[in-house]
Design a protein around this motif. Structure first.
Motif, PDB file in Angstrom:
ATOM      1  N   GLY A   9      -5.372  50.207  10.234  1.00  0.00           N
ATOM      2  CA  GLY A   9      -6.620  49.484  10.686  1.00  0.00           C
ATOM      3  C   GLY A   9      -6.645  48.746  11.650  1.00  0.00           C
ATOM      4  N   GLU A  10      -5.596  48.314  12.407  1.00  0.00           N
ATOM      5  CA  GLU A  10      -5.323  47.448  13.320  1.00  0.00           C
ATOM      6  C   GLU A  10      -5.904  47.855  14.650  1.00  0.00           C
ATOM      7  N   ILE A  11      -5.944  49.174  14.863  1.00  0.00           N
ATOM      8  CA  ILE A  11      -6.385  49.686  16.030  1.00  0.00           C
ATOM      9  C   ILE A  11      -7.561  50.442  15.541  1.00  0.00           C
ATOM     10  N   VAL A  12      -8.559  50.052  15.951  1.00  0.00           N
ATOM     11  CA  VAL A  12     -10.070  50.677  15.312  1.00  0.00           C
ATOM     12  C   VAL A  12     -10.173  51.931  16.036  1.00  0.00           C
ATOM     13  N   GLY A  13     -10.750  53.124  15.316  1.00  0.00           N
ATOM     14  CA  GLY A  13     -10.890  54.206  15.787  1.00  0.00           C
ATOM     15  C   GLY A  13     -11.476  55.090  14.638  1.00  0.00           C
ATOM     16  N   LYS A  14     -11.895  56.347  14.989  1.00  0.00           N
ATOM     17  CA  LYS A  14     -12.406  57.077  14.001  1.00  0.00           C
ATOM     18  C   LYS A  14     -11.747  57.381  12.676  1.00  0.00           C
ATOM     19  N   HIS A  15     -10.582  57.408  12.755  1.00  0.00           N
ATOM     20  CA  HIS A  15      -9.526  57.641  11.933  1.00  0.00           C
ATOM     21  C   HIS A  15      -8.386  56.489  11.912  1.00  0.00           C
ATOM     22  N   ASP A  16      -7.785  55.974  10.753  1.00  0.00           N
ATOM     23  CA  ASP A  16      -6.842  55.128  10.875  1.00  0.00           C
ATOM     24  C   ASP A  16      -5.718  55.890  10.290  1.00  0.00           C
ATOM     25  N   GLU A  17      -4.583  56.364  11.169  1.00  0.00           N
ATOM     26  CA  GLU A  17      -3.477  57.261  10.666  1.00  0.00           C
ATOM     27  C   GLU A  17      -2.562  56.654   9.769  1.00  0.00           C
ATOM     28  N   ARG A  18      -2.144  57.217   8.906  1.00  0.00           N
ATOM     29  CA  ARG A  18      -1.403  56.355   7.677  1.00  0.00           C
ATOM     30  C   ARG A  18      -0.149  57.156   7.768  1.00  0.00           C
ATOM     31  N   TYR A  19      -0.067  58.365   7.690  1.00  0.00           N
ATOM     32  CA  TYR A  19       1.476  59.098   7.495  1.00  0.00           C
ATOM     33  C   TYR A  19       1.455  60.724   8.120  1.00  0.00           C
ATOM     34  N   THR A  20       2.315  61.228   8.582  1.00  0.00           N
ATOM     35  CA  THR A  20       2.384  62.539   8.893  1.00  0.00           C
ATOM     36  C   THR A  20       3.952  62.744   8.524  1.00  0.00           C
ATOM     37  N   THR A  21       4.140  63.766   7.484  1.00  0.00           N
ATOM     38  CA  THR A  21       5.542  64.312   7.189  1.00  0.00           C
ATOM     39  C   THR A  21       5.608  65.789   7.622  1.00  0.00           C
ATOM     40  N   ASN A  22       6.761  66.232   8.468  1.00  0.00           N
ATOM     41  CA  ASN A  22       6.929  67.452   9.020  1.00  0.00           C
ATOM     42  C   ASN A  22       8.132  67.839   8.421  1.00  0.00           C
ATOM     43  N   ARG A  23       8.401  69.141   7.840  1.00  0.00           N
ATOM     44  CA  ARG A  23       9.552  69.834   7.600  1.00  0.00           C
ATOM     45  C   ARG A  23       9.337  71.396   8.161  1.00  0.00           C
ATOM     46  N   ILE A  24      10.277  71.436   9.116  1.00  0.00           N
ATOM     47  CA  ILE A  24      10.160  72.761   9.867  1.00  0.00           C
ATOM     48  C   ILE A  24      11.330  73.474   9.666  1.00  0.00           C
ATOM     49  N   HIS A  25      11.390  74.591   9.178  1.00  0.00           N
ATOM     50  CA  HIS A  25      12.565  75.407   9.409  1.00  0.00           C
ATOM     51  C   HIS A  25      12.403  76.891  10.042  1.00  0.00           C
ATOM     52  N   ARG A  26      13.366  77.061  10.939  1.00  0.00           N
ATOM     53  CA  ARG A  26      13.017  78.098  11.983  1.00  0.00           C
ATOM     54  C   ARG A  26      13.945  79.447  11.666  1.00  0.00           C
ATOM     55  N   LEU A  27      13.251  80.610  11.306  1.00  0.00           N
ATOM     56  CA  LEU A  27      13.967  81.760  11.288  1.00  0.00           C
ATOM     57  C   LEU A  27      14.048  82.566  12.618  1.00  0.00           C
ATOM     58  N   ALA A  28      15.212  82.820  13.006  1.00  0.00           N
ATOM     59  CA  ALA A  28      15.511  83.241  14.534  1.00  0.00           C
ATOM     60  C   ALA A  28      16.365  84.331  14.426  1.00  0.00           C
ATOM     61  N   ALA A  29      16.092  85.417  15.062  1.00  0.00           N
ATOM     62  CA  ALA A  29      16.924  86.718  15.359  1.00  0.00           C
ATOM     63  C   ALA A  29      16.918  86.810  16.881  1.00  0.00           C
ATOM     64  N   SER A  30      18.330  87.338  17.326  1.00  0.00           N
ATOM     65  CA  SER A  30      18.649  87.431  18.741  1.00  0.00           C
ATOM     66  C   SER A  30      19.595  88.741  18.858  1.00  0.00           C
ATOM     67  N   ALA A  31      19.142  89.544  19.937  1.00  0.00           N
ATOM     68  CA  ALA A  31      19.995  90.878  20.126  1.00  0.00           C
ATOM     69  C   ALA A  31      20.012  91.159  21.456  1.00  0.00           C
ATOM     70  N   GLY A  32      21.106  91.612  21.763  1.00  0.00           N
ATOM     71  CA  GLY A  32      21.462  92.231  22.987  1.00  0.00           C
ATOM     72  C   GLY A  32      20.875  93.709  23.372  1.00  0.00           C
ATOM     73  N   ILE A  33      19.943  93.775  23.924  1.00  0.00           N
ATOM     74  CA  ILE A  33      19.561  95.521  24.265  1.00  0.00           C
ATOM     75  C   ILE A  33      20.339  96.113  24.838  1.00  0.00           C
ATOM     76  N   THR A  34      20.735  95.552  26.188  1.00  0.00           N
ATOM     77  CA  THR A  34      21.728  96.331  27.107  1.00  0.00           C
ATOM     78  C   THR A  34      22.845  95.216  27.639  1.00  0.00           C
ATOM     79  N   PRO A  44       8.710  79.842  12.833  1.00  0.00           N
ATOM     80  CA  PRO A  44       9.052  78.490  12.080  1.00  0.00           C
ATOM     81  C   PRO A  44       8.208  78.715  10.900  1.00  0.00           C
ATOM     82  N   PHE A  45       8.664  78.182   9.792  1.00  0.00           N
ATOM     83  CA  PHE A  45       8.292  77.731   8.333  1.00  0.00           C
ATOM     84  C   PHE A  45       7.837  76.123   8.342  1.00  0.00           C
ATOM     85  N   ILE A  46       6.828  75.812   8.194  1.00  0.00           N
ATOM     86  CA  ILE A  46       6.430  74.609   8.240  1.00  0.00           C
ATOM     87  C   ILE A  46       5.694  74.192   7.039  1.00  0.00           C
TER      88      ILE A  46
END
Length: 178
Positions: A9-34, A44-46
């Motif tokens: 509330g100290e910075i007045v705007g349309k929204h007063d941001e309270r929190y954001t919590t992110n948990r990101i897990h990435r499923l990755a696959a890599s392969a040599g074609i040649t 990613p799974f978020i």
């Protein structure tokens, strides 16, 4: 002044941001074609929680929260070796090109039916271009327990130019060094 924390509330705007919590897990696959061409796919799974106070025109505040999980945007990259080491000691030099596809959900509502801001959804709704370069070298040496060992060294630089997503919202471009 270098900076300091601000209270809700100290910075007045349309929204007063309270929190954001992110948990990101990435499923990755890599392969040599040649010997020269490789492909990488990353999904990613978020899991994200976000809360803010919405400021109405009459000054009333409404607590709004979102909590969601799901797959994010699919990233694909091709890596092509333009110079193979072949025992010369220079390492292998590659170019990287790829794309991020808007596969993640990008229209998310909370329990009150309010749409989430584009910046917090699992998907962005944008197609993004990825360009870069990489270097790889395998160092040979003595193993700690005797015998021979190989230590891989890998370095890459990539730049992702993010396109416009939902509601014209555009995340900033990303420069990444690995």
């Amino acid at each position: 002044i270098l900076g300091r924390s601000a209270s809700v509330g100290e910075i007045v705007g349309k929204h007063d941001e309270r929190y954001t919590t992110n948990r990101i897990h990435r499923l990755a696959a890599s392969a040599g074609i040649t010997e020269r061409l490789g492909v990488e796919v990353q999904l990613p799974f978020i899991s994200r929680s976000h809360g803010h106070l919405h400021r109405h025109e009459d000054g009333d505040l409404e607590d709004e929260t979102w909590s969601f999980s799901g797959a994010g945007d699919l990233i694909t990259r091709l890596r092509y070796a333009v110079l193979l080491d072949e025992g010369r000691g220079l390492g292998t030099w590659s170019v990287i090109a790829g794309c991020k596809f808007p596969t993640g959900r990008h229209h998310v509502k909370n329990s009150a039916g309010e749409h989430a801001e584009p910046g917090i959804t699992p998907g962005t709704g944008s197609y993004d271009l990825i360009l870069g370069a990489a270097w790889y070298k395998s160092l040979q040496g003595q193993a700690l327990a005797g015998g021979r060992a190989s230590w891989p060294l890998y370095f890459s630089l990539t730049y992702r130019a993010n396109g416009p997503g939902d509601e014209g919202y555009r995340l900033g471009n990303v420069f990444q060094a690995n």
